[in-house]
Scaffold this motif. Structure first.
Motif, PDB file in Angstrom:
ATOM      1  N   GLY A  73      47.876  19.194 -12.812  1.00  0.00           N
ATOM      2  CA  GLY A  73      49.248  18.712 -12.947  1.00  0.00           C
ATOM      3  C   GLY A  73      49.323  17.405 -13.707  1.00  0.00           C
ATOM      4  N   ASN A  74      48.178  16.793 -13.962  1.00  0.00           N
ATOM      5  CA  ASN A  74      48.109  15.546 -14.719  1.00  0.00           C
ATOM      6  C   ASN A  74      47.831  15.877 -16.183  1.00  0.00           C
ATOM      7  N   PRO A  75      48.741  15.534 -17.090  1.00  0.00           N
ATOM      8  CA  PRO A  75      48.531  15.864 -18.507  1.00  0.00           C
ATOM      9  C   PRO A  75      47.234  15.318 -19.087  1.00  0.00           C
ATOM     10  N   PHE A  76      46.673  14.276 -18.487  1.00  0.00           N
ATOM     11  CA  PHE A  76      45.391  13.761 -18.954  1.00  0.00           C
ATOM     12  C   PHE A  76      44.331  14.851 -18.901  1.00  0.00           C
ATOM     13  N   PHE A  77      44.271  15.591 -17.800  1.00  0.00           N
ATOM     14  CA  PHE A  77      43.262  16.629 -17.669  1.00  0.00           C
ATOM     15  C   PHE A  77      43.585  17.857 -18.516  1.00  0.00           C
ATOM     16  N   VAL A  78      44.859  18.066 -18.801  1.00  0.00           N
ATOM     17  CA  VAL A  78      45.226  19.128 -19.750  1.00  0.00           C
ATOM     18  C   VAL A  78      44.641  18.807 -21.120  1.00  0.00           C
ATOM     19  N   ASP A  79      44.708  17.534 -21.512  1.00  0.00           N
ATOM     20  CA  ASP A  79      44.144  17.127 -22.800  1.00  0.00           C
ATOM     21  C   ASP A  79      42.618  17.233 -22.799  1.00  0.00           C
ATOM     22  N   VAL A  80      41.988  16.880 -21.679  1.00  0.00           N
ATOM     23  CA  VAL A  80      40.534  17.056 -21.569  1.00  0.00           C
ATOM     24  C   VAL A  80      40.182  18.531 -21.770  1.00  0.00           C
ATOM     25  N   ALA A  81      40.951  19.414 -21.124  1.00  0.00           N
ATOM     26  CA  ALA A  81      40.700  20.856 -21.250  1.00  0.00           C
ATOM     27  C   ALA A  81      40.897  21.320 -22.685  1.00  0.00           C
ATOM     28  N   ARG A  82      41.900  20.781 -23.369  1.00  0.00           N
ATOM     29  CA  ARG A  82      42.133  21.157 -24.770  1.00  0.00           C
ATOM     30  C   ARG A  82      40.924  20.817 -25.628  1.00  0.00           C
ATOM     31  N   GLY A  83      40.378  19.625 -25.425  1.00  0.00           N
ATOM     32  CA  GLY A  83      39.213  19.218 -26.202  1.00  0.00           C
ATOM     33  C   GLY A  83      38.003  20.084 -25.913  1.00  0.00           C
ATOM     34  N   ALA A  84      37.773  20.376 -24.633  1.00  0.00           N
ATOM     35  CA  ALA A  84      36.637  21.214 -24.251  1.00  0.00           C
ATOM     36  C   ALA A  84      36.792  22.628 -24.800  1.00  0.00           C
ATOM     37  N   GLU A  85      38.005  23.165 -24.696  1.00  0.00           N
ATOM     38  CA  GLU A  85      38.245  24.528 -25.173  1.00  0.00           C
ATOM     39  C   GLU A  85      38.038  24.633 -26.669  1.00  0.00           C
ATOM     40  N   ARG A  86      38.446  23.612 -27.403  1.00  0.00           N
ATOM     41  CA  ARG A  86      38.278  23.632 -28.863  1.00  0.00           C
ATOM     42  C   ARG A  86      36.804  23.673 -29.235  1.00  0.00           C
ATOM     43  N   ALA A  87      36.002  22.820 -28.600  1.00  0.00           N
ATOM     44  CA  ALA A  87      34.566  22.787 -28.902  1.00  0.00           C
ATOM     45  C   ALA A  87      33.889  24.077 -28.478  1.00  0.00           C
TER      46      ALA A  87
END
Length: 339
Positions: A73-87
Motif C-alpha cells: 500500500g506504500n507507493p515506495f515499495f511499488v516503485d521498488v517492485a517496478r525496478g526489480a520487475e524491469r531488471a
C-alpha cells in the motif's frame, strides 16, 4: 471442472510414447517429420500446455524471482517492485510479489512459500527485526538480497539508502529555516530505517549545537496514513506544540498534514512538515510535501541485478556486496516557513 490435459494424454492420442512427446516438445529435430506432425496435431486438438514450472524444477533453474515487501500500500515499495520487475524481465524472468503487511508471521509464511516453489532467489525487506525468519529461510539454500535494509551481521548482498544521512538532511533543512522545537513521527521501533532516520535527525541537531531534547519523538505502530493522522491528533494535544515535524515516511507525513488541515492549523505557517521517500503523492498533496527522496526504482533494479548475478551459471565468482545509495532532499511548500 475441466481436467487438465497431461503429456500422457497426448501420447495416447498420438499413439506414441511419452518420451516421444517430450522429444517433440524439447528436441523436435530428433523426431521423424510424420511422427512430429501427429504429435503436434494431438497437442493442438487436446489443448495441451506443458507445465513450465515442473520443467524448471526438474532442471533446477526456476524463472521466477520472489519479492517480499513490507507494505504494497506504500507507493515506495511499488516503485521498488517496478525496478526489480524491469531488471528481471530483461533477464527473461518473472517476479512473484508478496506483501508481509509488516507482519512477522505473514513474512514467515511467504518465505516458506518461496521455498516450496523453489524460486530462483528472493528480494526481501524484512519485517522480523530478530532475524529468525531469515535464519530459517537461509537453510533452504535459496539466495536472497536485502532491499532497503543494510545486511548487518549477514554475508548476503543488500541495497539500501543511507538513512542516517537522510534524517540529517531533513532536520538540517528545518533548523536552517529557524526551527528549534521539532518532533519526529516515527514508526515501529524495531525497523532499522526508523532508528537510522532518528539518529540522523539527532546528528543534525548536534551539528547546530542543539540538544536531543529539541526533538520530541511521537512513535506509531505502523507506517501508514492512519497512523500519521493519529500522530497528528497527539501533536494537536500538546500544550507546547513543536513548530516543525519530521516524519519517518511520506504516508505518516500525509496523515499529519490531513490532521492539521482538519483542525485548521496552517501548514507551513504554524507547522512545517517534512516526509521521507518522495512518493508520487508527496508532490500532489494539498500542500506539496517536502521529502527526502529515495531512488526506489533504482534500488529494486540493483537488488535484482545482484540476485541475477549470484544465481547465474557463473555465480561461483559472485562476491556479496553492500550497496548504499545516497538520499536527496526535495523541498516543497510544506516546509517553507521562516522562523
Amino acid at each position: 471442472m475441466a481436467q487438465s490435459v497431461g503429456i500422457k494424454d497426448v501420447a495416447r492420442a498420438a499413439g506414441v510414447s511419452v518420451g516421444t512427446v517430450s522429444n517433440v516438445i524439447n528436441r523436435p529435430d530428433t523426431v521423424a517429420a510424420e511422427t512430429r506432425a501427429r504429435v503436434l496435431s494431438a497437442i493442438d486438438r487436446l489443448g495441451y500446455v506443458r507445465s513450465e514450472s515442473a520443467r524448471q524444477l526438474r532442471a533446477g533453474r526456476s524463472r521466477i524471482m520472489g519479492l517480499l515487501v513490507l507494505d504494497m500500500g506504500n507507493p515506495f515499495f511499488v516503485d521498488v517492485a517496478r525496478g526489480a520487475e524491469r531488471a528481471a524481465r530483461e533477464a527473461g524472468l518473472g517476479v512473484m510479489v508478496c506483501n508481509s503487511a509488516e507482519s512477522v508471521s505473514e513474512e514467515a509464511e511467504y518465505l516458506s512459500l518461496f521455498a516450496e516453489q523453489r524460486v530462483r532467489g528472493v528480494l526481501l525487506t524484512p519485517a522480523d527485526a530478530t532475524g529468525r525468519n531469515i535464519g530459517a529461510f537461509r537453510r533452504h539454500g535459496i539466495p536472497f538480497v536485502l532491499v532497503d535494509r543494510v545486511s548487518e551481521g549477514t554475508s548476503e548482498c543488500s541495497v539500501s539508502v543511507d538513512d542516517v544521512a537522510g534524517g540529517a538532511l531533513a532536520v538540517r533543512h528545518l533548523i536552517d529555516a529557524g526551527h528549534r522545537s521539532l518532533a519526529y513521527v516515527s514508526g515501529p521501533p524495531g525497523f532499522t530505517q526508523v532508528r537510522d532516520r532518528r539518529i540522523g535527525a539527532l546528528n543534525a541537531l548536534a551539528e547546530a549545537g542543539l540538544g536531543p531534547e529539541r526533538l520530541r519523538e511521537i512513535p506509531t505502530e505502523r507506517l501508514d496514513v492512519t497512523a500519521g493522522r493519529d500522530a497528528g491528533a497527539r501533536l494537536l494535544g500538546l500544550a507546547d506544540r513543536p513548530t516543525a515535524v519530521f516524519c519517518a515516511n511520506d504516508l505518516l507525513a500525509l496523515g499529519v498534514l490531513q490532521a492539521m488541515y482538519a483542525a485548521g492549523v496552517d501548514v507551513p505557517g504554524d507547522l512545517a512538515i517534512v516526509g521521507y521517500d518522495d512518493i508520487e503523492f508527496a508532490a500532489a498533496a494539498a500542500v506539496p510535501l517536502t521529502s527526502v527522496r529515495q531512488p526506489a526504482v533504482t534500488m529494486g533494479a540493483l537488488a535484482a541485478e545482484l540476485l541475477l548475478e549470484e544465481t547465474e551459471e557463473t555465480g561461483s565468482a559472485h562476491e556479496h556486496r553492500r550497496v548504499v545509495l545516497q538520499p536527496e532532499l526535495v523541498v516543497r511548500r510544506s516546509s517553507l516557513s521562516a522562523r
